[in-house]
Scaffold this motif. Structure first.
Motif, PDB file in Angstrom:
ATOM      1  N   GLN A 101       0.830  -1.207   0.000  1.00  0.00           N
ATOM      2  CA  GLN A 101       0.000   0.000   0.000  1.00  0.00           C
ATOM      3  C   GLN A 101       0.864   1.256   0.000  1.00  0.00           C
ATOM      4  O   GLN A 101       1.926   1.300   0.622  1.00  0.00           O
ATOM      5  N   THR A 103       1.247   4.624   1.398  1.00  0.00           N
ATOM      6  CA  THR A 103       0.760   5.384   2.554  1.00  0.00           C
ATOM      7  C   THR A 103       1.673   6.545   2.934  1.00  0.00           C
ATOM      8  O   THR A 103       1.286   7.392   3.733  1.00  0.00           O
ATOM      9  N   VAL A 188      -3.551   4.911   0.135  1.00  0.00           N
ATOM     10  CA  VAL A 188      -4.271   4.998   1.406  1.00  0.00           C
ATOM     11  C   VAL A 188      -3.860   6.267   2.148  1.00  0.00           C
ATOM     12  O   VAL A 188      -2.673   6.513   2.385  1.00  0.00           O
ATOM     13  N   ASN A 190      -4.824   8.334   5.674  1.00  0.00           N
ATOM     14  CA  ASN A 190      -5.536   8.301   6.965  1.00  0.00           C
ATOM     15  C   ASN A 190      -6.502   7.114   7.044  1.00  0.00           C
ATOM     16  O   ASN A 190      -7.630   7.233   7.522  1.00  0.00           O
ATOM     17  N   GLY A 191      -6.038   5.980   6.567  1.00  0.00           N
ATOM     18  CA  GLY A 191      -6.835   4.764   6.630  1.00  0.00           C
ATOM     19  C   GLY A 191      -7.881   4.638   5.534  1.00  0.00           C
ATOM     20  O   GLY A 191      -8.577   3.621   5.455  1.00  0.00           O
ATOM     21  N   GLN A 192      -8.008   5.643   4.693  1.00  0.00           N
ATOM     22  CA  GLN A 192      -9.003   5.616   3.612  1.00  0.00           C
ATOM     23  C   GLN A 192      -8.331   5.242   2.298  1.00  0.00           C
ATOM     24  O   GLN A 192      -7.374   5.888   1.867  1.00  0.00           O
ATOM     25  N   THR A 193      -8.844   4.208   1.640  1.00  0.00           N
ATOM     26  CA  THR A 193      -8.329   3.817   0.331  1.00  0.00           C
ATOM     27  C   THR A 193      -9.000   4.667  -0.744  1.00  0.00           C
ATOM     28  O   THR A 193     -10.223   4.716  -0.835  1.00  0.00           O
ATOM     29  N   LEU A 194      -8.186   5.356  -1.547  1.00  0.00           N
ATOM     30  CA  LEU A 194      -8.728   6.231  -2.567  1.00  0.00           C
ATOM     31  C   LEU A 194      -9.439   5.432  -3.648  1.00  0.00           C
ATOM     32  O   LEU A 194      -9.013   4.322  -4.006  1.00  0.00           O
ATOM     33  N   GLN A 198     -10.183   9.647  -7.676  1.00  0.00           N
ATOM     34  CA  GLN A 198      -9.562  10.525  -6.699  1.00  0.00           C
ATOM     35  C   GLN A 198      -8.067  10.630  -6.948  1.00  0.00           C
ATOM     36  O   GLN A 198      -7.426   9.690  -7.435  1.00  0.00           O
ATOM     37  N   SER A 208      -4.200  15.220   0.937  1.00  0.00           N
ATOM     38  CA  SER A 208      -5.597  14.889   1.172  1.00  0.00           C
ATOM     39  C   SER A 208      -6.212  14.439  -0.153  1.00  0.00           C
ATOM     40  O   SER A 208      -5.825  14.924  -1.220  1.00  0.00           O
ATOM     41  N   PRO A 209      -7.171  13.519  -0.108  1.00  0.00           N
ATOM     42  CA  PRO A 209      -7.811  13.062  -1.342  1.00  0.00           C
ATOM     43  C   PRO A 209      -8.806  14.094  -1.862  1.00  0.00           C
ATOM     44  O   PRO A 209      -9.551  14.697  -1.093  1.00  0.00           O
ATOM     45  N   CYS A 256      -2.482   7.527  -8.614  1.00  0.00           N
ATOM     46  CA  CYS A 256      -3.727   7.105  -7.967  1.00  0.00           C
ATOM     47  C   CYS A 256      -4.697   6.454  -8.947  1.00  0.00           C
ATOM     48  O   CYS A 256      -5.727   5.911  -8.525  1.00  0.00           O
TER      49      CYS A 256
END
Length: 281
Positions: A101, A103, A188, A190-194, A198, A208-209, A256
Motif C-alpha cells: 500500500q 501510505t 491509502v 488516513n486509513g481511507q483507500t482512494l 480521486q 488529502s484526497p 492514484c
C-alpha cells in the motif's frame, strides 16, 4: 505501482493550415516521427490571422514550422515514476510502499519524475476589431492522440496544459481502462483507500484526497459535421492577438489511477496532440 520505469518519446510542435479563419498547432510526444508542415494563415478580405509557435519567448520569439518543446529543467524525462497532483504545481510521489500500500508521500523535487516542457504561441492578426481573441480547442480529426492511445500506459497517463494567466487543464489521454487484473487501488490516506476518481492534493507537507480533475479530451475538442464545425463549450484558453503566451506542457503518470500498475512497466506510447483555434468576437 509507485516504482520507476522508463518510457521514450520525442516532443515536437508544428503549425500548419487548416481552413479559413482557423489556425492549428500540433504537438507530438512520439518516437522517430517525421513531420511536414506549413504555416497557418486565415484571411477574409483585409482580415489576416496567423498562429505562430516558437521555442523561445520575448525578443527571442521566432516563428517556425516546427520547434522542439524545450524541457524547462535538467531532469532526465526518459525515466518516469508515478506521481499525483490536482493543480500541476504540487506533485507528490511514494518513496516506498508498506504491505503493498502507498501510505507515505513526499513532495517531488526538481520535477524529477515527470516531463515538463514549454513552447510559446502568438496569434498575429490585423484588420480585426479591438478585443478580438482566438479561442483554442483540441482537434482529434486525424487520430491525433496516437496509434497507441488504447495502450496500457496511456490509460494511466495525464497531459497537463498551463497557459500564462489561465487555469491549468488536466486531460485524460484515454477513456479506456486496463483489464481488471491489471488495475490496483492501493493509495491509502488516513486509513481511507482512494477510489478510481480521486487524486492527491498537497499542501503544507500533508496530502488529502480530492476529486480527480482530469477531463475527457472530448470536452475540449472541435468536431466536423456536414461541412460545418461544432465548437465545444469549453476552451483551453483565449488568446489576445499579437501577444506572446508561454504554454507549459506536463506529461505524467497519475499514480492514484487504478490503471497505474505493474502492467505499464517499460511501456512506450505515441501521443499526437493538436490545438485548434477559432476567432471569438
Amino acid at each position: 505501482m509507485w516504482r520507476s520505469f522508463k518510457t521514450w518519446f520525442q516532443v515536437i510542435t508544428t503549425v500548419f493550415a487548416m481552413m479559413a479563419l482557423l489556425a492549428s498547432t500540433y504537438a507530438w510526444f512520439t518516437a522517430n516521427r517525421e513531420v511536414e508542415t506549413s504555416v497557418a494563415t486565415a484571411r477574409t478580405g483585409e482580415e489576416k490571422l496567423e498562429l505562430q509557435i516558437s521555442a523561445y519567448g520575448g525578443s527571442s520569439f521566432q516563428s517556425q514550422e516546427s520547434v522542439p518543446i524545450q524541457q524547462v529543467n535538467q531532469t532526465d524525462a526518459g525515466d518516469l515514476m508515478p506521481v499525483s497532483t490536482d493543480d500541476l504545481t504540487n506533485f507528490v510521489y511514494v518513496p516506498f510502499t508498506q504491505d503493498g500500500q502507498a501510505t507515505v508521500f513526499r513532495q517531488v523535487e526538481n520535477e524529477q519524475y515527470y516531463y515538463h516542457g514549454r513552447v510559446y504561441l502568438r496569434a498575429v492578426g490585423s484588420g480585426w476589431d479591438s478585443g478580438t481573441k482566438l479561442n483554442l480547442y483540441l482537434d482529434q480529426s486525424d487520430d491525433i492522440l496516437g496509434s497507441d492511445v488504447d495502450g496500457t500506459m496511456l490509460n494511466a497517463a495525464r497531459l497537463g496544459l498551463k497557459f500564462d494567466g489561465g487555469s491549468p487543464v488536466i486531460l485524460k489521454l484515454s477513456e479506456s481502462s486496463n483489464a481488471s487484473a491489471n488495475q490496483v487501488l492501493h493509495t491509502v490516506v488516513n486509513g481511507q483507500t482512494l477510489g478510481a476518481n480521486q487524486v492527491l492534493h498537497s499542501s503544507g507537507g500533508s496530502v488529502s484526497p480530492v476529486t480527480d480533475p482530469g477531463a475527457s479530451a472530448e470536452d475540449y475538442t472541435v468536431t466536423f459535421e456536414n461541412n460545418g464545425i461544432q465548437v465545444p463549450q469549453n476552451a483551453l484558453y483565449s488568446m489576445e492577438l499579437n501577444t506572446i503566451y508561454p504554454v507549459d506542457i506536463y506529461f505524467y503518470l497519475e499514480g492514484c489511477d487504478p490503471d497505474c500498475s505493474e502492467s505499464i512497466t517499460l511501456k512506450q506510447a505515441d501521443l499526437f496532440l493538436a490545438f485548434y483555434g477559432v476567432i471569438s468576437q
